[in-house]
Design a protein around this motif. Sequence first.
Motif, short mmCIF file in Angstrom:
data_model
loop_
_atom_site.label_atom_id
_atom_site.label_comp_id
_atom_site.label_asym_id
_atom_site.label_seq_id
_atom_site.Cartn_x
_atom_site.Cartn_y
_atom_site.Cartn_z
N ILE A 126 40.62 59.02 17.58
CA ILE A 126 41.46 59.67 16.57
C ILE A 126 42.72 58.84 16.36
CG2 ILE A 126 40.56 61.95 17.22
CD1 ILE A 126 43.25 62.47 18.61
N SER A 127 43.47 59.16 15.30
CA SER A 127 44.67 58.41 14.95
C SER A 127 45.73 58.52 16.05
CB SER A 127 45.24 58.94 13.62
OG SER A 127 46.40 58.24 13.27
N SER A 128 46.47 57.43 16.26
CA SER A 128 47.57 57.35 17.23
C SER A 128 47.12 57.56 18.66
CB SER A 128 48.70 58.34 16.87
OG SER A 128 49.21 58.08 15.60
N SER A 129 45.89 57.19 18.98
CA SER A 129 45.39 57.28 20.36
C SER A 129 44.85 55.92 20.76
CB SER A 129 44.31 58.35 20.49
OG SER A 129 43.15 57.98 19.75
N ALA A 130 44.79 55.68 22.09
CA ALA A 130 44.30 54.39 22.58
C ALA A 130 43.84 54.55 24.02
CB ALA A 130 45.38 53.33 22.47
N TYR A 131 42.89 53.69 24.45
CA TYR A 131 42.34 53.71 25.81
C TYR A 131 43.38 53.17 26.80
CZ TYR A 131 37.79 54.44 23.58
OH TYR A 131 36.76 54.94 22.84
N CYS A 132 43.39 53.77 28.01
CA CYS A 132 44.30 53.35 29.08
C CYS A 132 43.52 52.59 30.15
CB CYS A 132 44.96 54.56 29.73
SG CYS A 132 46.05 55.49 28.63
N PHE A 133 44.15 51.50 30.67
CA PHE A 133 43.53 50.69 31.71
C PHE A 133 44.53 50.44 32.83
CE2 PHE A 133 40.98 49.82 28.01
CZ PHE A 133 39.70 49.69 28.51
N GLY A 134 44.05 50.21 34.02
CA GLY A 134 44.89 49.89 35.17
C GLY A 134 44.06 49.28 36.26
N LYS A 135 44.72 48.79 37.31
CA LYS A 135 44.00 48.19 38.44
C LYS A 135 43.43 49.29 39.33
CE LYS A 135 46.48 43.81 38.59
NZ LYS A 135 47.28 42.88 39.41
N PRO A 136 42.30 48.99 39.96
CA PRO A 136 41.66 50.01 40.81
C PRO A 136 42.39 50.17 42.15
CG PRO A 136 40.42 47.98 40.90
CD PRO A 136 41.52 47.75 39.88
N GLY A 137 42.15 51.23 42.82
CA GLY A 137 42.71 51.48 44.14
C GLY A 137 43.86 52.46 44.11
N ILE A 138 44.35 52.81 45.32
CA ILE A 138 45.46 53.76 45.47
C ILE A 138 46.73 52.98 45.76
CG2 ILE A 138 46.35 55.71 46.80
CD1 ILE A 138 43.45 56.46 47.42
N PRO A 139 47.77 53.10 44.90
CA PRO A 139 49.00 52.33 45.10
C PRO A 139 49.89 52.99 46.16
CG PRO A 139 49.24 53.67 43.16
CD PRO A 139 47.83 53.93 43.67
N PRO A 140 50.83 52.21 46.70
CA PRO A 140 51.81 52.81 47.61
C PRO A 140 52.80 53.68 46.84
CG PRO A 140 52.33 50.50 47.21
CD PRO A 140 51.01 50.74 46.55
N THR A 141 53.44 54.59 47.55
CA THR A 141 54.47 55.43 46.93
C THR A 141 55.77 54.63 46.86
OG1 THR A 141 53.45 57.42 47.81
CG2 THR A 141 55.75 57.58 47.11
N PHE A 142 56.23 54.38 45.63
CA PHE A 142 57.46 53.56 45.45
C PHE A 142 58.19 54.07 44.20
CE2 PHE A 142 59.69 49.61 44.11
CZ PHE A 142 60.45 49.42 45.25
#
Length: 1014
Positions: A126-142
């Motif tokens: 739909i309009s004004s939407s886009a797919y999100c990507f990121g690196k796999p795994g669980i990051p540290p709390t920071f």
Amino acid sequence: MTTRGVFVVLYLCGIVGSWAEDACLNPMKVPILKKRDRAYAVATGERALNDRLLTEGWYDAGDKVLLDSAPDFQHCGTRFPIWRKKKNGDKSLMCILTYNNNCYRNFTIETKMCGPKEIFYLKKTISSSAYCFGKPGIPPTFNVKPNVTYRNESGTSELKFLCVFSKHEDDVFYTTNWVVNGELVLSEDPMKWDDENVTETHALTQAKLTSVNIHRFGFELRCSVRASFRKDTAASVPVLSDSKFIGIKISNRSIKLSEGESANISLQLTVPFGCMGGNLACDLPIESVHLETTADCKQAILESSRCGTVISATEWDKPATITVFGQVSQSHGSSSTVLKLKLVTPDLSPDNPFWSNYTVGVIAVQLIKNTQPIAQKSCYATNDPHMMTFDGRRYEHQYDGVFTMYKHDIFPIEVQIKTADCGYGRHNAWCICGAAVRAGRTVFEFNKCAGRNVSSKMEYTLCEDSGDVLQVKKNFKSYEVYLPTGGRVNVNINNIFLNVYIYPSVQDENHSLGLCGTLTGNCRDDFVLRNGTYSTDDTATDDCDSPYSNWQNLLTTFSNSWKVDNQSDLFNPDVYGSLSTWPKTNLYCSCSANASSPTYSGAVNCTAAIHKVCKTLRHFTDVSPTNCTITDRRRKRSAGVRSESPRRLRRQAANVWTNGWTEAKARTFCENLFQESRSVQACKNVTGVGISGSIDNCILDIQLTGTSDFYRFSIDTVRDKCLHELLVDPELQVKNGTMNVSVYENVVAEACLNDCSGKGTCTNGDCVCQTSYGGSDCSVDLTSPPRLFGTETVVECDASRDACDVFSVRGETFVDGVSTCLVEEIRARKSGQESVVSKVYLATVVSISHAQCRVVASDRTGSDDMDSLRAYRISIANSPGNYGDSLGLIVFDSTCIHMHAESGREAKFNWTMKGQYCLDKGACVPHGARQRGNNCLVCDVSGNKRTWKTGSESRCHSENGHFLPITVAVFVGGVVLGIIIVVASVCACKRIKREGKNFYSMRKVFRKSVERCA
């Protein structure tokens, strides 16, 4: 084709087809991948990612995968992020996130594992939407919030920006992100703490900014830091630092001004600017450029106090100020205009590229124009002095001396008038014979108070302010002096008398003083004395509607309070030393974008005038300062001026008529005069022009003098006020009617100067004069030569100090484009003088009493003229051949010439030599130097004897150096003649031998051969 060939082709096609069907072999790259991170928030005004137009197909996201948890609203570089809620084999369930629903809508896409890497079949959304990507795994709390700081690089002009944060408890990797104006521009590679080296390594330098196409300061800068256990695993959600503006902040980008008002713009650097090589003395200039200006005088104009300002590197943290002024426009009316002022830095040296051509900002300035308080306002002093204040109170000023007619209580501006006895023993009259207009240390003087037989003055007598503090224009006997506040002083000259009119500007409201009264709109408060108290004269508190009675309107206390003493008299040059200059804070610049040399210095393109002269009447030309140095000028007392006037008391008591005049006769005369005047008839219906008051003044002049000599002054009052209204009222300049002609054009076509003095016809606004009359008003009898002053003396011009090529002549009356100079050059020797040549030139007319004649040295001189000086007799005519008395001028060099001071014209041409010099056609040649025309002659001074001796060089072998050129010429001529004879002889011999001629014949042949061979 054989069966085997067909099978080969089919086999190959099958291979190609299988390759084409394998998505792992050639997936597309996910576009703008760096913005699809959960940490990337859409900035205000930034265009969000939009996959509605995405090309459907298989996509490779590198080392990243679809986010498997919901991000925040308006993150991933888009408004509505799309994340993966569930994965089942090669199917993934996707959710579209909104501001209040993590899964507003869901849909399924295909995925595929290509070895360890996952690829995705992305669909349009739909309009004004886009797919999100990121690196796999669980990051540290920071969740650390960093801080942006800066530092100057040592020895350079560059700035370095640091993202300062505290260390995580674990040994993790840190990724620094730099955000400029809300957009992620740079992500540093992950690295460990390394004794805080991560901060230095990830610092944002000007080189890194250039690599992402940022070349100028003037942006908001933020940073964030993300932590991850490994370089290729998921990183923590970033926390952005507070935004820090890098550049120059403007205090206010919107200003509201009225005409004549000012406002300050404060400029503050947020970071220092460096100097190359560690130099602390460099500067950062900021210039102002007008983006918009109006094309005419109907709207207000924007001006700034300077063309910019300069910030020193050592005081970068101190605010700088530019003052913006609402310029006073020439026309009257009401309006509101928004103009724009752009502040920029110029093209600096390569030392500071990020500060070069930097747009600091654009300021919107609303200019409000309201001239209602000064509409149709004026003050005048007309002969013999009838006065009217700015607020319309009429009164009589029958006193002699110098008076302050107008003064501004804030700015150093003043107009003085000078009155003198103009009755010559026949009339009871005082007239205005002088006016002096001053702004700062600039004075323009009109002075005819010395009478008809002494040179008058219409010129700058002091001009020591920078810029055009006073702008003066003239048309024959009419002058306009524009004040720096936007007001105007008109001076009209008739014989030796002046009418003075002052038209105020909006800056005069509540600030005017003097005989013109206070400009407040209230007639009852006009007569404030010089000491600030109010006049006690009987009629001082009357209003404008009170009946006007001549003698009851003599405000003695008020008039005398504005009398000027010797220490303040602008007609006395001794006063000039005490005058203050025009304030430098009141200099304004027109810093237009197309200026030939825009500069931030207040000394260039600056003016004291906060107004713009857009329109003047026809034939008015600029008057430039020609000589503002007053030297050896003695103050001349006006004939008839008395410190105490016994005649004044008689005039106040008198109410009688003389020479057969009665009030009825005078009224009939004046009314008929006004009826016959084309100027009055053309102006009588112009708004703001009153005629009745001028008729009353005409009648009063006849009563006071017993003559009608002053009637033209009353008509002049009507005409001047009329022309002023035509210039400032835009409505009167609008063309209308069947003839498509404006009131302005109609009136100007009829209102000729002085109604052509009865010696011409007014045609389309210009006087067509009768034969033998000239001048703009036909008042000059051209058959009579101008009267020249100073004809009994000879002017000495020292060539060692002056060019001596222009001679100023004082007299009455010179006519521009008509007057001619007859210049007779004279050779002045010790023994006598003789005329050399006479020439006629067109005179340069500075004013009706000042003309300039060219003096050019003639080349009609010989060797016997070495011991002589150039002298001239100069006369001027207004018609061919009608020259009168002449003036004498002698040009000398005071280095070696001493002029005698005996009386008499001929004695003044006497001169003697002095010093160790010889004279060479007026030039001083020192002892031992050579003559200009003959370098074999050397000046020799022995005692009182001056001789020219021959030089010692061999080429100067002649006993007298004067004959050396002759000797050389004779020698060369002899050689040439010898060559001709030899050649002729050879030709003759050959011809005789060829023709066999005898000797007698040979002589004739020889003679012919000479002619032929020569």
